[in-house]
Design a protein around this motif. Structure first.
Motif, PDB file in Angstrom:
ATOM      1  N   HIS A 132      -2.767   0.755 -13.053  1.00 14.66           N
ATOM      2  CA  HIS A 132      -3.941   1.079 -11.311  1.00 14.66           C
ATOM      3  C   HIS A 132      -4.721   1.303 -11.852  1.00 14.66           C
ATOM      4  O   HIS A 132      -5.509   1.520 -10.778  1.00 14.66           O
ATOM      5  CB  HIS A 132      -3.054   2.301 -11.335  1.00 14.66           C
ATOM      6  CG  HIS A 132      -3.100   3.264 -10.053  1.00 14.66           C
ATOM      7  ND1 HIS A 132      -2.349   3.665  -9.291  1.00 14.66           N
ATOM      8  CD2 HIS A 132      -4.512   4.197 -10.198  1.00 14.66           C
ATOM      9  CE1 HIS A 132      -2.767   4.216  -8.283  1.00 14.66           C
ATOM     10  NE2 HIS A 132      -3.793   4.691  -8.716  1.00 14.66           N
ATOM     11  N   HIS A 136      -8.475  -0.383  -9.764  1.00 16.15           N
ATOM     12  CA  HIS A 136      -9.595   0.218  -9.276  1.00 16.15           C
ATOM     13  C   HIS A 136     -10.813  -0.671  -9.554  1.00 16.15           C
ATOM     14  O   HIS A 136     -11.589  -0.380  -8.063  1.00 16.15           O
ATOM     15  CB  HIS A 136      -8.702   1.647  -8.951  1.00 16.15           C
ATOM     16  CG  HIS A 136      -8.419   2.667  -8.057  1.00 16.15           C
ATOM     17  ND1 HIS A 136      -8.025   2.636  -7.445  1.00 16.15           N
ATOM     18  CD2 HIS A 136      -7.403   3.448  -9.025  1.00 16.15           C
ATOM     19  CE1 HIS A 136      -7.137   2.903  -6.722  1.00 16.15           C
ATOM     20  NE2 HIS A 136      -7.140   3.716  -7.401  1.00 16.15           N
ATOM     21  N   HIS A 142      -7.157   2.839  -1.954  1.00 16.40           N
ATOM     22  CA  HIS A 142      -5.319   3.366  -2.174  1.00 16.40           C
ATOM     23  C   HIS A 142      -5.319   2.190  -0.744  1.00 16.40           C
ATOM     24  O   HIS A 142      -4.211   2.648  -0.093  1.00 16.40           O
ATOM     25  CB  HIS A 142      -5.151   4.189  -1.911  1.00 16.40           C
ATOM     26  CG  HIS A 142      -4.768   5.508  -3.714  1.00 16.40           C
ATOM     27  ND1 HIS A 142      -5.027   6.440  -3.785  1.00 16.40           N
ATOM     28  CD2 HIS A 142      -4.850   4.289  -4.676  1.00 16.40           C
ATOM     29  CE1 HIS A 142      -5.045   6.450  -4.918  1.00 16.40           C
ATOM     30  NE2 HIS A 142      -5.099   5.454  -5.303  1.00 16.40           N
ATOM     31  N   PHE A 146      -5.067  -3.123  -2.679  1.00 19.16           N
ATOM     32  CA  PHE A 146      -5.024  -2.722  -3.603  1.00 19.16           C
ATOM     33  C   PHE A 146      -3.195  -2.230  -4.453  1.00 19.16           C
ATOM     34  O   PHE A 146      -3.179  -2.687  -4.841  1.00 19.16           O
ATOM     35  CB  PHE A 146      -5.347  -0.585  -3.298  1.00 19.16           C
ATOM     36  CG  PHE A 146      -4.734   0.245  -5.147  1.00 19.16           C
ATOM     37  CD1 PHE A 146      -6.079  -0.314  -5.905  1.00 19.16           C
ATOM     38  CD2 PHE A 146      -3.917   0.839  -5.029  1.00 19.16           C
ATOM     39  CE1 PHE A 146      -5.431   0.702  -7.076  1.00 19.16           C
ATOM     40  CE2 PHE A 146      -3.469   1.498  -6.126  1.00 19.16           C
ATOM     41  CZ  PHE A 146      -4.578   1.023  -6.880  1.00 19.16           C
ATOM     42  N   ASP A 175      -0.773  12.394  -8.161  1.00 18.81           N
ATOM     43  CA  ASP A 175      -1.699  10.490  -8.455  1.00 18.81           C
ATOM     44  C   ASP A 175      -3.665  11.092  -7.316  1.00 18.81           C
ATOM     45  O   ASP A 175      -3.494  11.497  -6.629  1.00 18.81           O
ATOM     46  CB  ASP A 175      -1.412   9.426  -7.836  1.00 18.81           C
ATOM     47  CG  ASP A 175      -1.992   8.307  -7.594  1.00 18.81           C
ATOM     48  OD1 ASP A 175      -1.577   7.609  -8.610  1.00 18.81           O
ATOM     49  OD2 ASP A 175      -2.730   7.830  -7.076  1.00 18.81           O
TER      50      ASP A 175
HETATM   51 ZN    ZN Z   1      -5.429   5.103  -7.702  1.00 18.80          ZN
END
Ligand code: ZN
Length: 175
Positions: A132, A136, A142, A146, A175
Protein backbone atom coordinates in the motif's frame (compact mmCIF):
# COMPACT_ATOMS: atom_id res chain seq x y z
CA UNK A 1 26.76 -0.06 12.80
CA UNK A 2 30.00 0.19 14.68
CA UNK A 3 30.59 -3.57 14.35
CA UNK A 4 33.11 -5.10 16.72
CA UNK A 5 34.76 -1.79 17.60
CA UNK A 6 34.68 -1.37 21.36
CA UNK A 7 32.97 1.87 22.36
CA UNK A 8 34.34 4.40 24.82
CA UNK A 9 32.67 3.69 28.13
CA UNK A 10 32.03 6.25 30.82
CA UNK A 11 31.05 4.76 34.17
CA UNK A 12 29.08 7.00 36.50
CA UNK A 13 28.65 5.97 40.11
CA UNK A 14 25.59 7.13 41.96
CA UNK A 15 24.98 7.06 45.71
CA UNK A 16 21.26 7.08 45.11
CA UNK A 17 21.41 3.86 43.10
CA UNK A 18 21.19 0.69 45.15
CA UNK A 19 20.95 -2.20 42.71
CA UNK A 20 19.86 -0.85 39.34
CA UNK A 21 22.31 -0.53 36.48
CA UNK A 22 21.45 1.25 33.27
CA UNK A 23 23.28 2.21 30.11
CA UNK A 24 22.66 4.45 27.16
CA UNK A 25 24.53 5.66 24.13
CA UNK A 26 25.61 9.30 24.07
CA UNK A 27 27.19 9.96 20.68
CA UNK A 28 30.32 7.81 20.44
CA UNK A 29 30.31 7.02 24.15
CA UNK A 30 28.30 4.59 26.21
CA UNK A 31 27.36 5.85 29.66
CA UNK A 32 26.87 3.13 32.28
CA UNK A 33 25.23 4.12 35.56
CA UNK A 34 26.03 1.89 38.52
CA UNK A 35 25.49 2.03 42.30
CA UNK A 36 28.32 3.70 44.19
CA UNK A 37 28.97 0.66 46.39
CA UNK A 38 29.88 -1.65 43.47
CA UNK A 39 33.37 -3.16 43.64
CA UNK A 40 35.77 -2.86 40.67
CA UNK A 41 35.00 -6.47 39.76
CA UNK A 42 31.26 -5.80 39.82
CA UNK A 43 31.81 -2.66 37.77
CA UNK A 44 33.67 -4.47 34.99
CA UNK A 45 31.21 -7.38 35.02
CA UNK A 46 28.27 -4.99 34.67
CA UNK A 47 29.90 -2.86 31.99
CA UNK A 48 30.41 -5.99 29.85
CA UNK A 49 26.87 -7.13 30.49
CA UNK A 50 25.34 -3.74 29.64
CA UNK A 51 27.42 -3.39 26.45
CA UNK A 52 26.21 -6.80 25.29
CA UNK A 53 22.62 -5.87 26.11
CA UNK A 54 22.88 -2.56 24.26
CA UNK A 55 24.44 -4.22 21.20
CA UNK A 56 21.68 -6.85 21.17
CA UNK A 57 18.98 -4.18 21.35
CA UNK A 58 20.56 -2.14 18.53
CA UNK A 59 21.18 -5.25 16.42
CA UNK A 60 17.55 -6.28 16.77
CA UNK A 61 16.31 -2.88 15.57
CA UNK A 62 18.73 -2.77 12.66
CA UNK A 63 17.87 -6.32 11.63
CA UNK A 64 14.16 -5.79 11.60
CA UNK A 65 14.46 -2.60 9.51
CA UNK A 66 16.72 -4.53 7.14
CA UNK A 67 14.13 -7.32 6.96
CA UNK A 68 11.46 -4.75 6.18
CA UNK A 69 13.50 -3.40 3.28
CA UNK A 70 14.12 -6.94 1.96
CA UNK A 71 10.38 -7.58 2.11
CA UNK A 72 9.64 -4.27 0.32
CA UNK A 73 12.13 -5.11 -2.41
CA UNK A 74 10.53 -8.51 -2.97
CA UNK A 75 7.06 -6.90 -3.20
CA UNK A 76 8.33 -4.27 -5.67
CA UNK A 77 9.88 -6.95 -7.86
CA UNK A 78 6.73 -9.06 -7.78
CA UNK A 79 3.97 -6.47 -8.19
CA UNK A 80 5.42 -3.12 -9.27
CA UNK A 81 8.45 -4.00 -11.39
CA UNK A 82 6.99 -2.28 -14.47
CA UNK A 83 7.40 1.04 -12.62
CA UNK A 84 11.16 0.56 -12.28
CA UNK A 85 12.80 2.97 -9.85
CA UNK A 86 9.52 4.87 -9.31
CA UNK A 87 8.52 2.35 -6.67
CA UNK A 88 11.93 2.23 -4.94
CA UNK A 89 11.83 3.84 -1.47
CA UNK A 90 14.77 5.77 0.03
CA UNK A 91 14.08 4.10 3.37
CA UNK A 92 11.59 1.76 5.04
CA UNK A 93 11.47 1.79 8.83
CA UNK A 94 9.45 0.46 11.73
CA UNK A 95 8.24 3.30 13.94
CA UNK A 96 6.59 3.36 17.36
CA UNK A 97 5.26 6.94 17.21
CA UNK A 98 2.55 6.28 14.67
CA UNK A 99 -0.43 4.99 16.57
CA UNK A 100 -3.19 6.39 14.37
CA UNK A 101 -2.06 4.79 11.10
CA UNK A 102 -0.69 1.44 9.93
CA UNK A 103 1.82 2.99 7.60
CA UNK A 104 2.75 6.27 6.00
CA UNK A 105 4.66 7.41 3.00
CA UNK A 106 6.26 10.75 2.14
CA UNK A 107 6.55 10.75 -1.67
CA UNK A 108 8.73 13.93 -1.61
CA UNK A 109 11.65 12.17 0.12
CA UNK A 110 10.49 8.62 -0.70
CA UNK A 111 10.47 7.44 2.91
CA UNK A 112 8.08 4.82 4.27
CA UNK A 113 7.24 4.21 7.92
CA UNK A 114 5.32 1.20 9.20
CA UNK A 115 3.73 1.14 12.66
CA UNK A 116 5.18 -1.36 15.11
CA UNK A 117 1.56 -2.47 15.68
CA UNK A 118 1.75 -4.23 12.30
CA UNK A 119 4.83 -6.21 13.42
CA UNK A 120 2.73 -8.85 15.19
CA UNK A 121 0.28 -9.32 12.32
CA UNK A 122 0.41 -12.19 9.79
CA UNK A 123 2.96 -11.90 6.96
CA UNK A 124 0.30 -11.43 4.31
CA UNK A 125 -1.08 -8.39 6.21
CA UNK A 126 2.40 -6.86 6.63
CA UNK A 127 2.90 -7.35 2.89
CA UNK A 128 -0.36 -5.53 2.17
CA UNK A 129 0.54 -2.56 4.40
CA UNK A 130 3.96 -2.33 2.75
CA UNK A 131 2.61 -2.66 -0.79
CA UNK A 132 0.00 0.00 0.00
CA UNK A 133 2.76 2.46 0.96
CA UNK A 134 4.98 1.45 -1.99
CA UNK A 135 2.04 2.13 -4.32
CA UNK A 136 1.82 5.63 -2.83
CA UNK A 137 5.32 6.30 -4.20
CA UNK A 138 3.72 5.92 -7.65
CA UNK A 139 0.25 7.38 -6.92
CA UNK A 140 0.10 9.59 -3.78
CA UNK A 141 -3.69 9.73 -3.43
CA UNK A 142 -6.34 7.04 -2.90
CA UNK A 143 -7.77 7.21 -6.43
CA UNK A 144 -8.76 4.46 -8.86
CA UNK A 145 -5.24 4.19 -10.30
CA UNK A 146 -3.89 3.70 -6.78
CA UNK A 147 -6.36 0.94 -5.88
CA UNK A 148 -5.65 -0.78 -9.21
CA UNK A 149 -1.98 -1.02 -8.18
CA UNK A 150 -2.88 -2.31 -4.72
CA UNK A 151 -5.23 -4.92 -6.26
CA UNK A 152 -2.25 -6.57 -7.96
CA UNK A 153 -1.56 -8.13 -4.57
CA UNK A 154 -3.99 -11.08 -4.41
CA UNK A 155 -4.70 -10.79 -0.67
CA UNK A 156 -5.44 -7.04 -0.69
CA UNK A 157 -9.18 -7.36 -0.02
CA UNK A 158 -8.64 -9.90 2.73
CA UNK A 159 -5.92 -7.80 4.37
CA UNK A 160 -8.08 -4.67 4.26
CA UNK A 161 -10.86 -6.62 5.96
CA UNK A 162 -8.42 -7.81 8.61
CA UNK A 163 -7.20 -4.26 9.29
CA UNK A 164 -10.74 -2.83 9.29
CA UNK A 165 -11.67 -5.41 11.91
CA UNK A 166 -8.87 -4.24 14.16
CA UNK A 167 -9.60 -0.57 13.48
CA UNK A 168 -13.24 -1.16 14.49
CA UNK A 169 -12.10 -2.69 17.76
CA UNK A 170 -9.63 0.16 18.37
CA UNK A 171 -11.38 3.29 17.05
CA UNK A 172 -8.21 5.44 16.90
CA UNK A 173 -6.74 3.20 14.24
CA UNK A 174 -7.68 3.68 10.62
CA UNK A 175 -6.02 3.59 7.23
ZN1 ZN B 1 -2.92 5.04 1.74
Amino acid sequence: MAGARKPVVEVRRSQRRRRTVSAYRDGERVVVLIPDQFSRAEESEWVDRMLARLAAREGRLARSDAELLTRATRLMDTYLSDYGTQAVPASVRWVTNQNGRWGSCTPADRTIRISHRVQEMPDWVIDYVLLHELAHLIVPSHNAAFWALVARYPKSERARGYLEGIAAAVPALAD
